[in-house]
Design an enzyme around this catalytic site. Structure first.
Site, mmCIF file in Angstrom:
data_model
loop_
_atom_site.group_PDB
_atom_site.id
_atom_site.type_symbol
_atom_site.label_atom_id
_atom_site.label_comp_id
_atom_site.label_asym_id
_atom_site.label_seq_id
_atom_site.Cartn_x
_atom_site.Cartn_y
_atom_site.Cartn_z
ATOM 1 N N ASP A 171 10.537 -24.429 49.757
ATOM 2 C CA ASP A 171 11.458 -25.488 50.148
ATOM 3 C C ASP A 171 12.081 -26.189 48.936
ATOM 4 O OD1 ASP A 171 11.281 -25.068 52.822
ATOM 5 O OD2 ASP A 171 9.987 -26.780 53.252
ATOM 6 N N LYS A 230 16.156 -27.124 52.801
ATOM 7 C CA LYS A 230 17.198 -27.905 53.469
ATOM 8 C C LYS A 230 17.356 -29.219 52.706
ATOM 9 C CE LYS A 230 15.297 -26.342 57.933
ATOM 10 N NZ LYS A 230 13.967 -25.969 57.453
ATOM 11 N N MET A 279 11.885 -39.443 54.888
ATOM 12 C CA MET A 279 13.176 -38.878 55.281
ATOM 13 C C MET A 279 14.053 -39.926 55.966
ATOM 14 S SD MET A 279 11.859 -35.168 56.700
ATOM 15 C CE MET A 279 10.749 -35.924 57.882
#
Length: 256
Positions: free
Chosen positions: A36, A57, A170
């Site tokens: 990631d 991502k 996040m």
């Protein structure tokens, strides 16, 4: 033909030394590593014989969709053998680790997991913030800032009504909304820390209160990826005492 296997490995909060010994051993046995965006690429050296594929991502931009990643796990497990999914933090904390393991297991692939140190506790700790502290906070909530519907979690409203420490992962893009919830509850004086790239050499931070944190983030040029910590424990950090003393002195001067 290698026996198909899938292992989900937590890389920790950012500092490459905070991966577990077991995680390093698993990487050494990998034929394929799907990694990631938030992992330190120096960790890939622990998998010298593996094919390494970036599937991260960032800011809504995806190298591959989650469905693509599921299919890659299965395809490479049958063609190459041991597939390791290297994810930041702990794969079971907002990391979709269980989804990936369930998908692989559905094809009869042997699955395993190696927990990682989650940024929800490690990043605050790197600045001396204990998410629980006697006589200050008896519990803590770790909440995703962005749900699968791209909305702020409803849990935040419930958490903000308690005396618990609230850690938002996040959620940097939702900071104004988070601040608004606390202000609506008349909690503008609640201490806040926003930490970008926590535990790494590129760490940046902004510290203030609910009333001031948005301007502090702008002044200190803090950006994503960042962890947001709200609660009185922020004020009790031994590393941040001077910061709060300076902020309180600044407030006194402005009032004068």
């Amino acid at each position: 033909m290698q026996k198909p296997k899938f292992t989900s490995v937590g890389a920790g909060p950012g500092d490459p030394e905070l991966i577990t010994i077991k995680g390093v051993k698993v990487l050494a046995s990998a034929q394929v590593v799907l990694y990631d965006a938030l992992i330190d690429k120096r960790l890939l050296a622990y998998a010298p014989n593996a094919r390494k594929i970036f599937v991260g991502k960032r800011k809504g931009v995806k190298a591959y969709s989650q469905e693509d990643i599921h299919e890659m796990i299965v395809r490479y497990a049958f063609s190459d053998g041991h597939v390791v999914r290297l994810k930041g933090g702990d794969p079971f904390v907002f990391g979709r680790g269980s989804e990936e393991m369930d998908y692989a297991a559905g094809f009869g692939i042997e699955v395993a997991s190696v927990p990682g140190i989650t940024s929800g506790t490690a990043v605050p700790a790197s600045l001396g913030i204990a998410v629980t502290q006697r006589h200050v906070a008896e519990s803590f909530w770790t909440i995703t800032g962005t749900t699968s519907e791209r909305q702020l979690s409803d849990d935040l409203w419930q958490a903000a009504q308690t005396s618990a420490t609230v850690v938002v992962l996040m959620g940097f893009g939702k900071l104004p909304e988070i601040v608004s919830i606390y202000k609506n509850l008349h909690k503008g004086a609640t201490p806040v820390a926003v930490i970008q790239n926590g535990t790494t050499e590129n760490e940046r931070k902004a510290v203030g209160t609910v009333d001031t944190i948005v301007s502090e983030v702008k002044a200190n040029q803090v950006a994503t990826p960042a962890v947001i910590i709200l609660g009185e424990v922020v004020r009790h950090s031994h590393k941040l005492k001077n910061v709060f003393t300076a902020l309180e002195s600044k407030d006194v001067l402005q009032m004068a």
